[in-house]
Design a protein around this motif. Structure first.
Motif, mmCIF file in Angstrom:
data_model
loop_
_atom_site.group_PDB
_atom_site.id
_atom_site.type_symbol
_atom_site.label_atom_id
_atom_site.label_comp_id
_atom_site.label_asym_id
_atom_site.label_seq_id
_atom_site.Cartn_x
_atom_site.Cartn_y
_atom_site.Cartn_z
ATOM 1 N N GLY A 282 -1.404 -2.729 8.126
ATOM 2 C CA GLY A 282 -0.428 -2.403 7.105
ATOM 3 C C GLY A 282 0.152 -3.651 6.491
ATOM 4 N N ALA A 283 0.962 -3.413 5.457
ATOM 5 C CA ALA A 283 1.616 -4.517 4.776
ATOM 6 C C ALA A 283 2.844 -3.994 4.062
ATOM 7 N N ALA A 284 3.910 -4.792 4.080
ATOM 8 C CA ALA A 284 5.155 -4.472 3.385
ATOM 9 C C ALA A 284 5.666 -3.088 3.743
ATOM 10 N N ARG B 237 -2.342 6.079 2.736
ATOM 11 C CA ARG B 237 -1.247 5.125 2.964
ATOM 12 C C ARG B 237 0.009 5.876 3.390
#
Length: 219
Positions: A99-101, A165
């Motif tokens: 994941g990211a942010a 997501r």
């Protein structure tokens, strides 16, 4: 007294008369009798015996019966595969992509576990639920149109995947947190759900969008 006949002799006939008498005598001897016919000579050739030539066979003038041709053999068209149903699919989620942010990315996979080829087209429907029989928590996943929707044909054992997501609920101040334990997934066009275990927080208020999903493509 009678006068004696005088017999004429060659001596008494003139020479020309004697010759005439001789010719007439010979002609009388050569004339055939009235009741006789000349016999055919044994040396005369007999008529030749000829064998008649066989005549050419004349074809019958009556029209022959027309043979009925056999019906043309046609190959029946192959029926197009039908859309996959929940009974022939298995759903899974691989979040190894990380994941990211504050978002977690994973690949949602639908695998054909049946014995017949089928298709999936477009976007799966994904929502968070506290349990298999419970109502959804908040809004379902939004569709990410960055991947165009196409028809994916799945032979038995093949799979299609879509990126999913999840945005963490703690990033949304107005989120009313509700614990979720399942992703409830519907294949495109299907009304029967599939479930994937998960442990995350959802937002009960539908205005908060935690999930985004792309269209399915061949895995």
């Amino acid at each position: 007294m009678s006068t004696p006949r005088k017999f004429l002799t060659s001596r008494t006939l003139p020479l020309g008369a004697a010759a005439t008498v001789l010719v007439l005598g010979m002609a009388a001897c050569s004339t055939p009798g009235s009741g006789s016919s000349p016999s055919p000579s044994s040396d005369s050739p007999s008529p030749a015996m000829t064998t008649p030539e066989p005549s050419a066979t004349t074809p019958s003038s009556s029209p022959s019966a027309t043979a009925t041709p056999p019906p043309a053999t046609t190959t029946p068209p192959v029926a197009a595969p039908k859309p996959c149903t929940a009974s022939s699919l298995a759903a899974s989620l691989n979040t190894a992509g990380g994941g990211a942010a504050g978002s977690v990315y994973g690949v949602l996979t639908l695998k054909n576990t049946g014995g017949v080829t089928c298709t999936v087209t477009g976007f799966p429907k994904v929502e968070l639920v506290p349990g298999t029989a419970a109502p959804a928590i908040g809004a379902p996943a939004e569709q990410d149109a960055s991947v165009p929707a196409t028809t994916v044909t799945l032979a038995p054992g093949q799979a299609a995947g879509a990126q999913l997501r999840y945005s963490q609920a703690g990033l949304h101040p107005d989120c009313v947190h509700v614990a979720a334990h399942q992703y409830r997934v519907y294949a495109p066009g299907s009304s029967d759900p599939l479930f994937i275990p998960v442990t995350v927080d959802g937002c009960s208020n539908a205005a908060v969008k935690l999930l985004t999903v792309q269209a399915l493509k061949a895995a």
